[in-house]
Write a protein that holds these residues in place. Structure first.
Motif, PDB file in Angstrom:
ATOM      1  N   LEU A   1       3.829  17.746 -37.512  1.00 16.83           N
ATOM      2  CA  LEU A   1       4.700  18.194 -36.429  1.00 16.83           C
ATOM      3  C   LEU A   1       5.329  19.540 -36.755  1.00 16.83           C
ATOM      4  CD1 LEU A   1       6.060  17.545 -33.715  1.00 16.83           C
ATOM      5  CD2 LEU A   1       7.888  16.401 -35.004  1.00 16.83           C
ATOM      6  N   LEU A   2       5.827  19.692 -37.984  1.00 13.84           N
ATOM      7  CA  LEU A   2       6.461  20.944 -38.383  1.00 13.84           C
ATOM      8  C   LEU A   2       5.469  22.105 -38.429  1.00 13.84           C
ATOM      9  CD1 LEU A   2       8.787  19.664 -41.266  1.00 13.84           C
ATOM     10  CD2 LEU A   2       9.453  20.318 -38.936  1.00 13.84           C
ATOM     11  N   LEU A   3       4.222  21.790 -38.767  1.00 11.12           N
ATOM     12  CA  LEU A   3       3.200  22.831 -38.919  1.00 11.12           C
ATOM     13  C   LEU A   3       2.434  23.103 -37.626  1.00 11.12           C
ATOM     14  CD1 LEU A   3       1.790  21.730 -42.385  1.00 11.12           C
ATOM     15  CD2 LEU A   3       3.162  23.769 -41.920  1.00 11.12           C
ATOM     16  N   SER A   4       2.715  22.364 -36.569  1.00 10.36           N
ATOM     17  CA  SER A   4       1.959  22.507 -35.324  1.00 10.36           C
ATOM     18  C   SER A   4       2.027  23.908 -34.713  1.00 10.36           C
ATOM     19  CB  SER A   4       2.392  21.450 -34.314  1.00 10.36           C
ATOM     20  OG  SER A   4       3.761  21.595 -33.992  1.00 10.36           O
ATOM     21  N   PRO A   5       3.157  24.653 -34.787  1.00 11.79           N
ATOM     22  CA  PRO A   5       3.150  26.015 -34.231  1.00 11.79           C
ATOM     23  C   PRO A   5       2.143  26.928 -34.931  1.00 11.79           C
ATOM     24  CG  PRO A   5       5.392  25.236 -34.511  1.00 11.79           C
ATOM     25  CD  PRO A   5       4.514  24.247 -35.209  1.00 11.79           C
ATOM     26  N   ILE A   6       2.044  26.797 -36.256  1.00 12.54           N
ATOM     27  CA  ILE A   6       1.073  27.612 -37.005  1.00 12.54           C
ATOM     28  C   ILE A   6      -0.341  27.166 -36.659  1.00 12.54           C
ATOM     29  CG2 ILE A   6       0.343  28.379 -39.289  1.00 12.54           C
ATOM     30  CD1 ILE A   6       3.120  27.697 -40.318  1.00 12.54           C
ATOM     31  N   ALA A   7      -0.516  25.864 -36.484  1.00 15.25           N
ATOM     32  CA  ALA A   7      -1.838  25.330 -36.134  1.00 15.25           C
ATOM     33  C   ALA A   7      -2.316  25.891 -34.804  1.00 15.25           C
ATOM     34  CB  ALA A   7      -1.790  23.802 -36.092  1.00 15.25           C
ATOM     35  N   LYS A   8      -1.406  26.048 -33.852  1.00 12.85           N
ATOM     36  CA  LYS A   8      -1.777  26.601 -32.551  1.00 12.85           C
ATOM     37  C   LYS A   8      -2.247  28.043 -32.691  1.00 12.85           C
ATOM     38  CE  LYS A   8       1.273  23.646 -29.794  1.00 12.85           C
ATOM     39  NZ  LYS A   8       2.480  23.604 -28.915  1.00 12.85           N
ATOM     40  N   ILE A   9      -1.575  28.803 -33.549  1.00 19.52           N
ATOM     41  CA  ILE A   9      -1.979  30.192 -33.794  1.00 19.52           C
ATOM     42  C   ILE A   9      -3.366  30.228 -34.434  1.00 19.52           C
ATOM     43  CG2 ILE A   9      -1.434  32.278 -35.101  1.00 19.52           C
ATOM     44  CD1 ILE A   9       1.532  31.497 -34.836  1.00 19.52           C
ATOM     45  N   TYR A  10      -3.589  29.344 -35.399  1.00 24.36           N
ATOM     46  CA  TYR A  10      -4.889  29.272 -36.085  1.00 24.36           C
ATOM     47  C   TYR A  10      -5.998  28.940 -35.092  1.00 24.36           C
ATOM     48  CZ  TYR A  10      -8.289  28.008 -39.713  1.00 24.36           C
ATOM     49  OH  TYR A  10      -9.399  27.954 -40.524  1.00 24.36           O
ATOM     50  N   ALA A  11      -5.748  27.938 -34.241  1.00 26.62           N
ATOM     51  CA  ALA A  11      -6.758  27.530 -33.261  1.00 26.62           C
ATOM     52  C   ALA A  11      -7.056  28.647 -32.273  1.00 26.62           C
ATOM     53  CB  ALA A  11      -6.284  26.276 -32.524  1.00 26.62           C
ATOM     54  N   SER A  12      -6.027  29.366 -31.848  1.00 26.92           N
ATOM     55  CA  SER A  12      -6.227  30.470 -30.895  1.00 26.92           C
ATOM     56  C   SER A  12      -7.049  31.583 -31.518  1.00 26.92           C
ATOM     57  CB  SER A  12      -4.872  31.006 -30.434  1.00 26.92           C
ATOM     58  OG  SER A  12      -4.155  30.027 -29.718  1.00 26.92           O
ATOM     59  N   ALA A  13      -6.773  31.875 -32.791  1.00 23.83           N
ATOM     60  CA  ALA A  13      -7.521  32.928 -33.482  1.00 23.83           C
ATOM     61  C   ALA A  13      -8.998  32.562 -33.599  1.00 23.83           C
ATOM     62  CB  ALA A  13      -6.918  33.172 -34.864  1.00 23.83           C
ATOM     63  N   THR A  14      -9.258  31.295 -33.915  1.00 25.06           N
ATOM     64  CA  THR A  14     -10.648  30.838 -34.011  1.00 25.06           C
ATOM     65  C   THR A  14     -11.349  30.935 -32.658  1.00 25.06           C
ATOM     66  OG1 THR A  14     -10.099  29.313 -35.816  1.00 25.06           O
ATOM     67  CG2 THR A  14     -12.146  28.899 -34.610  1.00 25.06           C
ATOM     68  N   ALA A  15     -10.663  30.514 -31.607  1.00 29.17           N
ATOM     69  CA  ALA A  15     -11.251  30.551 -30.262  1.00 29.17           C
ATOM     70  C   ALA A  15     -11.575  31.980 -29.846  1.00 29.17           C
ATOM     71  CB  ALA A  15     -10.294  29.909 -29.265  1.00 29.17           C
ATOM     72  N   ARG A  16     -10.675  32.919 -30.153  1.00 25.56           N
ATOM     73  CA  ARG A  16     -10.932  34.330 -29.809  1.00 25.56           C
ATOM     74  C   ARG A  16     -12.122  34.867 -30.601  1.00 25.56           C
ATOM     75  NH1 ARG A  16      -5.291  34.697 -30.104  1.00 25.56           N
ATOM     76  NH2 ARG A  16      -5.443  35.650 -32.175  1.00 25.56           N
ATOM     77  N   ARG A  17     -12.179  34.508 -31.878  1.00 28.36           N
ATOM     78  CA  ARG A  17     -13.277  34.999 -32.722  1.00 28.36           C
ATOM     79  C   ARG A  17     -14.620  34.517 -32.201  1.00 28.36           C
ATOM     80  NH1 ARG A  17     -11.699  32.869 -37.112  1.00 28.36           N
ATOM     81  NH2 ARG A  17     -13.196  31.157 -37.341  1.00 28.36           N
ATOM     82  N   MET A  18     -14.675  33.300 -31.717  1.00 29.18           N
ATOM     83  CA  MET A  18     -15.935  32.716 -31.289  1.00 29.18           C
ATOM     84  C   MET A  18     -16.440  33.273 -29.958  1.00 29.18           C
ATOM     85  SD  MET A  18     -16.755  31.000 -33.841  1.00 29.18           S
ATOM     86  CE  MET A  18     -18.302  30.483 -33.121  1.00 29.18           C
ATOM     87  N   THR A  19     -15.653  34.111 -29.303  1.00 28.53           N
ATOM     88  CA  THR A  19     -16.127  34.736 -28.060  1.00 28.53           C
ATOM     89  C   THR A  19     -17.024  35.936 -28.345  1.00 28.53           C
ATOM     90  OG1 THR A  19     -14.158  36.154 -27.900  1.00 28.53           O
ATOM     91  CG2 THR A  19     -14.062  34.000 -26.818  1.00 28.53           C
ATOM     92  N   ARG A  20     -17.038  36.405 -29.593  1.00 29.64           N
ATOM     93  CA  ARG A  20     -17.869  37.557 -29.933  1.00 29.64           C
ATOM     94  C   ARG A  20     -19.342  37.167 -29.970  1.00 29.64           C
ATOM     95  NH1 ARG A  20     -13.961  38.512 -34.224  1.00 29.64           N
ATOM     96  NH2 ARG A  20     -15.585  38.127 -35.771  1.00 29.64           N
ATOM     97  N   ALA A  21     -20.180  38.067 -29.516  1.00 27.77           N
ATOM     98  CA  ALA A  21     -21.634  37.819 -29.538  1.00 27.77           C
ATOM     99  C   ALA A  21     -22.173  38.065 -30.938  1.00 27.77           C
ATOM    100  CB  ALA A  21     -22.330  38.728 -28.530  1.00 27.77           C
ATOM    101  N   GLY A  22     -23.142  37.275 -31.350  1.00 24.33           N
ATOM    102  CA  GLY A  22     -23.755  37.426 -32.662  1.00 24.33           C
ATOM    103  C   GLY A  22     -25.126  38.057 -32.588  1.00 24.33           C
ATOM    104  N   TRP A  23     -25.665  38.374 -33.748  1.00 25.27           N
ATOM    105  CA  TRP A  23     -27.003  38.976 -33.841  1.00 25.27           C
ATOM    106  C   TRP A  23     -28.060  37.904 -33.619  1.00 25.27           C
ATOM    107  CZ3 TRP A  23     -30.657  38.995 -38.285  1.00 25.27           C
ATOM    108  CH2 TRP A  23     -31.753  39.856 -38.049  1.00 25.27           C
ATOM    109  N   ARG A  24     -29.065  38.247 -32.826  1.00 26.19           N
ATOM    110  CA  ARG A  24     -30.183  37.346 -32.569  1.00 26.19           C
ATOM    111  C   ARG A  24     -31.281  37.641 -33.578  1.00 26.19           C
ATOM    112  NH1 ARG A  24     -31.435  32.438 -30.396  1.00 26.19           N
ATOM    113  NH2 ARG A  24     -33.470  32.416 -29.390  1.00 26.19           N
TER     114      ARG A  24
END
Length: 329
Positions: free
Chosen positions: A17-40
């Motif tokens: 519960l105490l760490l949930s605000p940081i967890a939300k930031i971590y999850a958002s960063a991962t979600a943004r990173r995964m929108t990038r296109a990769g090399w085929r």
């Protein structure tokens, strides 16, 4: 690192519960990173990933896939970040020159069977592998890395641990929500029985392939023998339980943090404890490559392989990828 105790089991407790605000930031960063296109890549790319930090059996699944590709006459190369090693790569692993401090323990296990590349930059590693003759690439981890487009992603789940307490890092072990990871995977691979109830968290539409870890032939030599077990893996309880299932008598046990770098002092202490108990010192293959060379002859290794409930399901996933394998000039 050693995973906090509250990462395991239910979802209660004050720490998540105490760490949930940081967890939300971590999850958002991962979600943004995964929108990038990769090399085929010009060759098929298979990813053995998971949703949690720590081990789930990804390397074991990767080794199995590498063998299956070889049986098809396909030159598969492994690609890994080389967690725990200093080299950022891309570099082809040479077990004669590289140790776990340079390339990590998982890279050495992979390199013992097939050409293996360590690269923090997965695209650069894949390009090097293709130039080095890879007809297919098997990634050990990398599901949350967008650098490469994947032709086939498998979500590997440890049945004993599941998804831990179900929270995102640092509140729990999840790298991203289970649903997000599952959405990028063709199938889930459940290793062992679903003791943690992980399957109910997966989308009903996601096929599940089931497998179990089978001890190597050395297990027969440990039956009814007193053993002193030590390891530095994500789920040490699984290793200790496997030894007991083999019929070994667990005289003593020591668990270290995952990827723990054993030094001479550690080994002298561990072997002294084993001698005092008149027990055989036993560890995992993954730990063995992190033991100083001078002590390896005194330690027994218990290896494991995968046994699939229905291997034809896995082979069917590889069939269309084999059609993308480039024909050598």
């Amino acid at each position: 690192m050693r995973a906090p105790d509250f990462w395991s089991g239910g979802s209660g407790g004050i720490a998540p519960l105490l760490l949930s605000p940081i967890a939300k930031i971590y999850a958002s960063a991962t979600a943004r990173r995964m929108t990038r296109a990769g090399w085929r890549a010009p060759v098929p790319v298979i990813c053995c990933g998971n949703a949690t930090a720590g081990g789930s059996g990804k390397t074991t699944v990767a080794l199995d896939l590498g063998q299956r590709l070889a049986h098809r006459g396909i030159a598969g190369h492994f690609l890994t970040r080389g967690y725990g090693g200093r080299l950022k790569g891309p570099v082809r692993v040479d077990p004669a020159q590289h140790d776990s401090k340079l390339v990590g323990d998982e890279a050495l296990l992979l390199a013992a069977t097939r050409p293996t590349w360590v690269a923090g930059d997965r695209e650069a590693g894949a390009r090097a592998a293709v130039e080095g003759g890879a007809q297919a690439i098997v990634m050990d981890d990398g599901l949350q890395n967008p650098g490469l487009e994947k032709d086939l992603s498998l979500l590997v789940v440890d049945g004993n641990y599941g998804f831990g307490n179900g929270h995102i890092i640092p509140a729990g072990p999840l790298r991203e929500p289970v649903a997000s990871a599952a959405a990028r995977c063709r199938v889930a691979v459940l290793i062992g029985e679903d003791e943690a109830g992980a399957m109910k968290l997966l989308p009903p539409s996601l096929p599940v392939l089931r497998a179990r870890l089978v001890p190597g032939p050395e297990a027969a030599l440990l039956q009814n023998q007193p053993v002193f077990a030590f390891c530095g893996i994500a789920n040490p309880r699984k290793f200790f339980a496997t030894l007991q299932q083999c019929g070994a008598v667990l005289a003593g046990r020591v668990a270290y943090a995952d990827h723990y770098p054993f030094d001479e002092g550690d080994m002298e202490d561990l072997l002294a404890q084993a001698d005092a108990l008149r027990a055989i010192p036993v560890t995992t293959k993954k730990d063995f490559v992190r033991i100083p060379q001078a002590f390896r002859s005194r330690v027994t290794v218990l290896g494991v392989t995968l046994e699939w409930d229905n291997p034809t399901q896995l082979e069917a996933l590889l069939d269309p990828l084999a059609q993308r394998v480039p024909i050598p000039a």
